[in-house]
Structures are given as structure tokens and as C-alpha cells.
Design an enzyme around this catalytic site. Structure first.
Site, PDB file in Angstrom:
ATOM      1  CG  ASP A   1     162.361  -8.837  22.294  1.00 36.28           C
ATOM      2  OD1 ASP A   1     162.982  -8.470  23.302  1.00 36.28           O
ATOM      3  OD2 ASP A   1     161.140  -9.114  22.335  1.00 36.28           O
TER       4      ASP A   1
ATOM      5  NE  ARG B   1     161.992  -5.428  20.192  1.00 36.24           N
ATOM      6  CZ  ARG B   1     160.953  -5.995  20.779  1.00 36.24           C
ATOM      7  NH1 ARG B   1     160.058  -6.614  20.044  1.00 36.24           N
ATOM      8  NH2 ARG B   1     160.800  -5.951  22.083  1.00 36.24           N
TER       9      ARG B   1
ATOM     10  CG  PHE C   1     162.517 -17.922  22.889  1.00 33.99           C
ATOM     11  CD1 PHE C   1     161.583 -17.614  23.868  1.00 33.99           C
ATOM     12  CD2 PHE C   1     163.243 -16.891  22.319  1.00 33.99           C
ATOM     13  CE1 PHE C   1     161.384 -16.299  24.272  1.00 33.99           C
ATOM     14  CE2 PHE C   1     163.055 -15.582  22.721  1.00 33.99           C
ATOM     15  CZ  PHE C   1     162.123 -15.289  23.701  1.00 33.99           C
TER      16      PHE C   1
ATOM     17  CE  LYS D   1     156.358 -20.607  20.559  1.00 36.60           C
ATOM     18  NZ  LYS D   1     157.372 -20.591  21.628  1.00 36.60           N
TER      19      LYS D   1
ATOM     20  CG  ASP E   1     154.065 -17.532  23.816  1.00 40.46           C
ATOM     21  OD1 ASP E   1     153.330 -16.832  24.524  1.00 40.46           O
ATOM     22  OD2 ASP E   1     155.222 -17.213  23.543  1.00 40.46           O
TER      23      ASP E   1
ATOM     24  N   GLY F   1     156.528  -6.372  19.895  1.00 42.52           N
ATOM     25  CA  GLY F   1     156.814  -7.485  19.004  1.00 42.52           C
ATOM     26  C   GLY F   1     156.115  -7.476  17.668  1.00 42.52           C
TER      27      GLY F   1
ATOM     28  CD  GLU G   1     149.658 -10.792  21.202  1.00 42.88           C
ATOM     29  OE1 GLU G   1     150.786 -10.351  20.913  1.00 42.88           O
ATOM     30  OE2 GLU G   1     149.382 -11.193  22.326  1.00 42.88           O
ATOM     31  CG  ASP G   2     154.609 -10.711  19.004  1.00 44.93           C
ATOM     32  OD1 ASP G   2     153.649 -11.070  19.728  1.00 44.93           O
ATOM     33  OD2 ASP G   2     155.699 -10.361  19.481  1.00 44.93           O
TER      34      ASP G   2
END
Length: 181
Positions: free
Chosen positions: A167, A173, A160, A140, A112, A53, A108-109
Site C-alpha cells: 500500500d 492494496r 515504490f 530490492k 527493501d 502488506g 514478507e511482502d
């Protein structure tokens, strides 16, 4: 020629654009500058990306960091083809790069559930880095972690999100922006 940057109109699976390509570009440049201000050229910085990600974010971020760095990756996952985490984090690839004594920035992408970081951080700390910091594009704020992100691109809504590397079942992506499903 088909416009691949208009999936909102084409497939109806995305509800809205949350962060535009311009928003992302500007914020990533700021993060790169902030990281560059936190370290010097002598600090032996290793940017360690969480694949898949974060690959687009990392590519853009490292070009904005104005000091010498090294880059490596780890692969971990807990989503598969679902919109919620399975809670089971699998570490598929552990970097071969030595982290002992180095200043490691884990990229990190999105944070959450925090499950991936809870699994990965202890593994990295066993490698005895000089320091370990977290940089995430999206946060988040759903959970408290033993170590919070030092650099956060955007506070993320509880939706989401896909695009810019994120993705759903390997789709989306490629989008240059981040959208909500």
C-alpha cells in the site's frame, strides 16, 4: 459498473504495471511447490506472515503449499503514510503461537531497507525455532541482511511498489497486480 482494476487510467498515480496478476499467480504457485519440496509432512512448519502488506500473498501462498502447515501473523511497520521507511520499526503484534522446535517460514511482502527484518529476526530467534527461513514476494537487494531470503518471488526495481497487498497510505492494496508509483 466501475472497473476497479484500471487505476492507471482512472487516477494517474501509478506509472506502470511491474508484475501482472498472471505473473504473480504463476510465481506464487512455484514458491508453494518449492516450499513443499523443502519440508515433509512431519516437519511441523509454521508460516508466519508479516501484516499487513503480505496478507494477500500469504493467503495465496499457503494454498499452494502441498504439506500440512500452521499459519500465524506478526504486525510490524516503518512506513506510515510515506514512500520511504522512517527507519523506526514498531512491532505491534507478536504471535502467541509457540515457535520453539518448529520450522518457521517468515513471509514478507517486500524486502527493501531491511529494517523490519533486522528488528524481527532476533525476536523470532529468541523463540528457539528448529529453523527460520524467509520467503518474500519482492526483494530490492538494497541491503545485506544477517539472513537472506531462501525464497524470492521477484527481484524488485528500486521504485515504490503498490498492489497485491502493498500500500501507500492504506490505498492500492486491493489491486491484483503490482504497480510502480
Amino acid at each position: 459498473m466501475k472497473d476497479t482494476h484500471r487505476p492507471l487510467a482512472e487516477n494517474g498515480r501509478l506509472r506502470r504495471i511491474v508484475y501482472s496478476a498472471d505473473d504473480i499467480r504463476h510465481r506464487v504457485a512455484e514458491l508453494g511447490r518449492e516450499i513443499g519440496e523443502a519440508y515433509g509432512a512431519e516437519d511441523d512448519v509454521l508460516v508466519l506472515g508479516m501484516l499487513k502488506g503480505s496478507f494477500i500473498f500469504i493467503a495465496d501462498l499457503v494454498r499452494e503449499i502441498p504439506i500440512p502447515i500452521h499459519v500465524d501473523f506478526l504486525v510490524a511497520g516503518s512506513y506510515g503514510n510515506r514512500m520511504t521507511s522512517s527507519g523506526e520499526v514498531r512491532l505491534f503484534y507478536n504471535p502467541r503461537t509457540t515457535i520453539a522446535g518448529r520450522n518457521v517460514i517468515l513471509v514478507e511482502d517486500i524486502i527493501d531497507s531491511g529494517n523490519t527484518l533486522l528488528r524481527v529476526l532476533p525476536v523470532l530467534l529468541q523463540g528457539n525455532p528448529a529453523s527460520l527461513e524467509i520467503c518474500t514476494l519482492l526483494h530490492k537487494r538494497l541491503t545485506r541482511l544477517p539472513k537472506d531470503a531462501r525464497w524470492v518471488g521477484f527481484e524488485a526495481p528500486e521504485e515504490f511498489l503498490v498492489g497485491y497487498g502493498l500500500d501507500f497510505g492504506e490505498d492500492f492494496r486491493h489491486l491484483p497486480y503490482i504497480g510502480a508509483m
